[in-house]
Design a protein around this motif. Structure first.
Motif, PDB file in Angstrom:
ATOM      1  N   ALA A 110      12.662   4.737 -11.218  1.00  0.00           N
ATOM      2  CA  ALA A 110      12.021   3.909 -10.187  1.00  0.00           C
ATOM      3  C   ALA A 110      11.181   4.794  -9.264  1.00  0.00           C
ATOM      4  O   ALA A 110      11.578   5.913  -8.932  1.00  0.00           O
TER       5      ALA A 110
ATOM      6  N   ILE B 212      12.093  -5.128  -8.538  1.00  0.00           N
ATOM      7  CA  ILE B 212      13.138  -4.470  -7.740  1.00  0.00           C
ATOM      8  C   ILE B 212      14.503  -4.764  -8.359  1.00  0.00           C
ATOM      9  O   ILE B 212      14.722  -5.870  -8.866  1.00  0.00           O
TER      10      ILE B 212
ATOM     11  N   VAL C 281      17.558  -0.525  -5.259  1.00  0.00           N
ATOM     12  CA  VAL C 281      18.151  -0.604  -3.928  1.00  0.00           C
ATOM     13  C   VAL C 281      19.451   0.181  -3.910  1.00  0.00           C
ATOM     14  O   VAL C 281      20.259   0.116  -4.848  1.00  0.00           O
TER      15      VAL C 281
ATOM     16  N   THR D 163      12.496  -0.543 -12.748  1.00  0.00           N
ATOM     17  CA  THR D 163      11.728  -1.391 -11.830  1.00  0.00           C
ATOM     18  C   THR D 163      11.023  -0.498 -10.798  1.00  0.00           C
ATOM     19  O   THR D 163      11.379   0.671 -10.634  1.00  0.00           O
ATOM     20  N   ASP D 164      10.038  -1.046 -10.094  1.00  0.00           N
ATOM     21  CA  ASP D 164       9.282  -0.255  -9.101  1.00  0.00           C
ATOM     22  C   ASP D 164      10.221   0.361  -8.068  1.00  0.00           C
ATOM     23  O   ASP D 164      10.011   1.494  -7.629  1.00  0.00           O
ATOM     24  N   ALA D 165      11.237  -0.403  -7.657  1.00  0.00           N
ATOM     25  CA  ALA D 165      12.223   0.120  -6.702  1.00  0.00           C
ATOM     26  C   ALA D 165      13.624  -0.228  -7.175  1.00  0.00           C
ATOM     27  O   ALA D 165      13.826  -1.221  -7.878  1.00  0.00           O
TER      28      ALA D 165
ATOM     29  N   SER E  47      15.392  -5.760   2.434  1.00  0.00           N
ATOM     30  CA  SER E  47      14.991  -4.910   1.305  1.00  0.00           C
ATOM     31  C   SER E  47      13.792  -5.530   0.579  1.00  0.00           C
ATOM     32  O   SER E  47      12.830  -4.837   0.221  1.00  0.00           O
TER      33      SER E  47
ATOM     34  N   ALA F 174       9.882  -4.128   0.034  1.00  0.00           N
ATOM     35  CA  ALA F 174       9.253  -4.066  -1.285  1.00  0.00           C
ATOM     36  C   ALA F 174       7.915  -4.800  -1.252  1.00  0.00           C
ATOM     37  O   ALA F 174       6.909  -4.320  -1.788  1.00  0.00           O
TER      38      ALA F 174
END
Ligand code: ADP
Length: 179
Positions: free
Chosen positions: A78, A118, A28, A24-26, A106, A110
């Protein structure tokens, strides 16, 4: 193992897996206040990202409970890591609010960066001692409420590290979706 649910125009997904492998893009990080490597999710993320992540974290200073900060992902799949410090569970009335805010702060970060996807670990339920069942309802409600108010995100994935945690989150989400 995985299950997908549609929430507004987004997908909320539960998977059994490892947070550091998510594309995913980010992702956590269930961080400590120093954003230091440590154990659990944080240790795994720092190992996966490489030493540049700790260099960037050091420059960010201390992160207080529920706050979220963003760094690059370095050697991870990520592009970004969003670091948030969940509450250390102590049965206080503020614990659920702090846990909710860790998720929502969070997600806010994003969305500020225009990220589309995310992945979260189960924040606070390891070393920080939050009971998984309680935490699962708080986490999922925080995510669902946030998605309903923010149409931009395409995918929010919860990555559970054991079959037990996965089943706990899955039954919580099934209950919430049938209400
Ligand atoms: P906290 O300090 O917020 O409690 P921990 O890292 O100790 O954070 O644990 C949070 C949860 O993440 C626990 O359920 C733990 O089993 C799980 N976990 C540990 N390693 C990973 C990993 N590599 N990917 C996903 N979840 C993980």
């Amino acid at each position: 193992m995985g299950t997908q649910y549609k929430v507004s125009n987004s997908v909320l997904e539960l998977v059994l897996g490892d947070i550091i492998l998510q594309e995913t893009d980010a992702i956590v990080n269930a961080a400590n206040s120093q954003l230091a490597p440590g154990g659990g999710v944080s240790g795994a993320i720092h190992r996966g990202a490489g030493p540049q992540l700790w260099d960037e974290c050091k420059a960010l200073g201390v992160c207080s409970t529920s706050e979220a900060k963003i760094t690059k992902g370095y050697n991870l799949f990520a592009d970004y890591v969003i670091h948030t410090v969940g509450p250390v569970y102590a049965g206080r009335v503020s614990d659920p609010e702090n846990l909710k805010n860790s998720y929502q702060n969070s997600l806010d970060l994003a969305s500020k960066k225009n990220l589309k996807s995310i992945s979260f670990p189960s924040i606070s339920t390891g070393v920080f001692g939050y009971p998984v069942k309680e935490a699962s309802y708080i986490a999922l409600k925080a995510i669902i409420d946030w998605i309903k108010q923010h149409p931009g995100i395409e995918l929010v994935r919860m990555v559970l590290h054991s079959e037990e945690d996965y089943s706990m989150y899955k039954s919580a989400l099934d209950n919430m979706m049938s209400d």
